[in-house]
Motif scaffolding. Structure first.
Motif, PDB file in Angstrom:
ATOM      1  N   THR A   1      -4.345   2.726  -3.289  1.00  0.00           N
ATOM      2  CA  THR A   1      -3.952   2.361  -1.929  1.00  0.00           C
ATOM      3  C   THR A   1      -3.186   3.507  -1.298  1.00  0.00           C
ATOM      4  OG1 THR A   1      -1.862   1.372  -2.662  1.00  0.00           O
ATOM      5  CG2 THR A   1      -3.770  -0.083  -2.531  1.00  0.00           C
ATOM      6  N   GLY A   2      -3.227   3.570   0.029  1.00  0.00           N
ATOM      7  CA  GLY A   2      -2.537   4.626   0.751  1.00  0.00           C
ATOM      8  C   GLY A   2      -3.505   5.742   1.139  1.00  0.00           C
ATOM      9  N   THR A   3      -2.985   6.700   1.854  1.00  0.00           N
ATOM     10  CA  THR A   3      -3.809   7.815   2.317  1.00  0.00           C
ATOM     11  C   THR A   3      -3.073   9.130   2.122  1.00  0.00           C
ATOM     12  OG1 THR A   3      -2.915   7.598   4.557  1.00  0.00           O
ATOM     13  CG2 THR A   3      -4.952   6.401   4.076  1.00  0.00           C
ATOM     14  N   GLY A   4      -3.840  10.217   2.151  1.00  0.00           N
ATOM     15  CA  GLY A   4      -3.256  11.546   2.043  1.00  0.00           C
ATOM     16  C   GLY A   4      -2.478  11.719   0.762  1.00  0.00           C
ATOM     17  N   THR A   5      -1.249  12.182   0.895  1.00  0.00           N
ATOM     18  CA  THR A   5      -0.399  12.378  -0.292  1.00  0.00           C
ATOM     19  C   THR A   5       0.286  11.088  -0.723  1.00  0.00           C
ATOM     20  OG1 THR A   5       1.478  13.015   1.105  1.00  0.00           O
ATOM     21  CG2 THR A   5       0.034  14.781   0.305  1.00  0.00           C
ATOM     22  N   ASP A   6       0.134  10.033   0.075  1.00  0.00           N
ATOM     23  CA  ASP A   6       0.796   8.753  -0.231  1.00  0.00           C
ATOM     24  C   ASP A   6      -0.193   7.772  -0.876  1.00  0.00           C
ATOM     25  OD1 ASP A   6       2.933   6.909  -0.256  1.00  0.00           O
ATOM     26  OD2 ASP A   6       2.169   5.970   1.574  1.00  0.00           O
ATOM     27  N   VAL A   7      -0.828   8.218  -1.942  1.00  0.00           N
ATOM     28  CA  VAL A   7      -1.813   7.369  -2.618  1.00  0.00           C
ATOM     29  C   VAL A   7      -1.233   6.847  -3.923  1.00  0.00           C
ATOM     30  CG1 VAL A   7      -4.073   7.280  -3.716  1.00  0.00           C
ATOM     31  CG2 VAL A   7      -3.782   8.533  -1.588  1.00  0.00           C
TER      32      VAL A   7
ATOM     33  N   ALA B   1       0.806  -1.219   0.000  1.00  0.00           N
ATOM     34  CA  ALA B   1       0.000   0.000   0.000  1.00  0.00           C
ATOM     35  C   ALA B   1       0.835   1.263   0.000  1.00  0.00           C
ATOM     36  CB  ALA B   1      -0.931  -0.004   1.206  1.00  0.00           C
ATOM     37  N   GLY B   2       0.340   2.239  -0.756  1.00  0.00           N
ATOM     38  CA  GLY B   2       0.941   3.565  -0.744  1.00  0.00           C
ATOM     39  C   GLY B   2       1.862   3.835  -1.914  1.00  0.00           C
TER      40      GLY B   2
END
Length: 530
Positions: A348-354, A303-304
């Motif tokens: 996958t991932g959240t915020g700026t780490d998508v 993820a990310g």
């Protein structure tokens, strides 16, 4: 491998005529420099083999995505994925032409030097070089159509604008040339020391030659079935590959920049690595067949965006989670943005780490993303699938269609181990699958050639998969219709001649284009592509 590859420029210098003034020769000649009587042709053989095998980046741009083995949202691979010509990508369509003739030049130099020095000592260098010439000329003509052949590579003789020979004439010459080269192999003669494929093993080269004969002959099934049958039967009777131990491939060298795997190098740039995935067509086919290869060729990245860009970080290889990405999409935010696809699995991932493609399957990093990986040239599985088709046509190739098909299926799975041990499909799983999936009598040509496509795709030999798709029509692919495509939503059937030919050889080019119905287009068909 050691970095021993010497280039044509050096060979040309070695073969250049001496200065006419004797005293200038004495003053200006380096007594320690190699010359035509000393230069080892094995170096040129090795360089030609590596150069030919290591043009994977060229097939990544068009063939890999065109036959829907891979898919990409990145514009670098968007040409084959979406049938467009962005930027200078017409130049890349000419790489098979230019790189092919570069390798042929090295082989010609190797043959010339070998014959000049000691043809008996270098007998097998000459024979292997001539087999390689057939291999390379076939790839070039299959990619473009008519090409320089009889007058090619004769600039030293004053032929700077060689005529373009008709593909039909080229094919009718390649087969007897190949047979002569095979017959000239001599186990009693010294082994070549520059052979990167079989380390000079003459017995393996004979099997390679006859397996190549099957490939060349089977390309003629629609335009000259009698010749296709005759040459295929001859090859089968003479002895083609017997197992995956005979597979022809070259292992590249991560230690040296110019010998690293170019396919891997192209994919391992940050954007490419994040935005290239296995296609939905391929993954869905594996799932529908419950194929054990699904769990060894693909992975869902961790993820990310950061993890997704980490080229050394392996993902989830469980067959159950693999999802192929549809061809013909991008990440531009418009109507063809993959995130707007109704079956988009999410990033996958959240915020700026998508990572927007994080839930799509990519080629496994520890199998395919290796700078010292294998470049496959010709395989046992490919040969067996072609022999299965030949047997289906009623030709005498020493076995039934079902037997050759089972051999091909087994060999295709076993070959993956030669990419990396992590891609090994265990013998029990292979046997179970082969037994449960025999060749059907309902539509055997479809079944055989779908498996050929799958084998070529999973060994990253995409260009051969493209050639055979054009010849056989399988798999039955649904083209994309991306805005701005230049083929009227048609999968490319050839590449455009290199732009350099317009200025270098306009008369030859014009004759080649004249034999293409529709002209020099991606959608035109070469002679055997009916």
């Amino acid at each position: 491998m050691k970095k021993t590859f010497l280039y044509l420029a050096l060979a040309s210098v070695l073969l250049a005529p001496a200065c006419s003034e004797d005293h200038l020769d004495e003053v200006n000649t380096n007594p320690n420099a190699a010359n035509a009587s000393q230069f080892n042709p094995n170096f040129l053989l090795a360089d030609a083999q590596l150069g030919f095998s290591n043009t994977g980046y060229a097939q990544l741009l068009y063939q890999a995505t065109g036959i829907q083995a891979l898919a990409s949202t990145y514009n670098y691979y968007g040409n084959g994925d979406k049938y467009v010509n962005a930027g200078n990508f017409t130049d890349y369509q000419g790489r098979i032409f230019n790189d092919g003739y570069s390798s042929l030049s090295r082989l010609n130099q190797a043959i010339l030097i070998a014959n000049t020095q000691d043809p008996a000592r270098f007998k097998n260098v000459i024979a292997i070089s001539n087999i390689m010439r057939v291999l390379i000329f076939q790839r070039i003509t299959d990619t473009y159509g008519d090409i320089p052949y009889t007058e090619a590579l004769q600039a030293a003789e004053g032929v700077t604008a060689p005529k373009y020979d008709k593909q039909q004439d080229i094919y009718m010459d390649l087969l007897p040339k190949l047979e002569a080269a095979i017959n000239s192999l001599d186990a009693a003669a010294p082994k070549p020391t520059g052979d990167l494929i079989y380390a000079g093993d003459v017995a393996k080269w004979k099997k390679f030659g006859y397996s190549l004969m099957v490939r060349v002959a089977m390309r003629l099934t629609k335009v000259d079935p009698a010749a296709a049958q005759s040459w295929t039967e001859k090859a089968a009777a003479s002895g083609t590959f017997a197992s995956t131990a005979d597979n022809g491939f070259i292992i590249t060298d991560a230690a040296n920049g110019d010998t690293q795997n170019s396919t891997t190098g192209a994919l391992l740039t940050p954007d490419d690595f994040r935005e290239v995935r296995w296609s939905k067509t391929l993954i869905d086919y594996l799932k529908a067949q419950n194929d054990p290869r699904l769990g060894v060729i693909g992975e869902i990245p961790q993820a990310g965006a950061i993890n997704n860009a980490n080229q050394g970080l392996t993902g989830n290889t469980s067959a159950a989670v693999q999802v192929g990405m549809p061809n013909g999409y991008d990440l531009s935010g418009g109507a063809f943005d993959i995130r707007k696809h109704p079956n988009y699995p999410g990033g996958t991932g959240t915020g700026t780490d998508v990572a927007p493609l994080g839930n799509y399957s990519r080629p496994r990093v520890n199998v395919y993303m290796k700078r010292n990986g294998a470049n496959f040239i010709l395989t046992y599985a490919e040969t067996e699938f072609l022999l299965a088709e030949a047997a289906t046509r009623g030709w005498n190739v020493g076995g039934t269609a079902a037997e050759h098909y089972a051999n091909g299926l087994r060999g295709a799975m076993q070959s993956l181990t030669q990419l990396d041990a992590a891609a090994t499909v265990n013998d029990a799983a292979i046997s179970t699958y082969v037994t449960a999936n025999p060749l059907s009598t309902e539509n055997p040509l479809k079944q055989i050639n779908e498996q050929y496509w799958l084998e070529a795709s999973t060994t990253f030999n995409f260009i051969e998969g493209w050639f055979n798709w054009r010849r056989s029509g399988y798999p039955e692919l649904t083209p994309v219709n991306y805005p701005g495509n230049v083929t009227n939503a048609t999968i490319p059937r050839r590449m455009i001649y290199p732009a350099s030919e317009i200025s270098n050889n306009p008369a030859g080019l014009q004759s080649g284009v004249a034999n293409l119905q529709g002209g020099d287009l991606l959608t035109s068909r070469v002679w055997w592509d009916k």
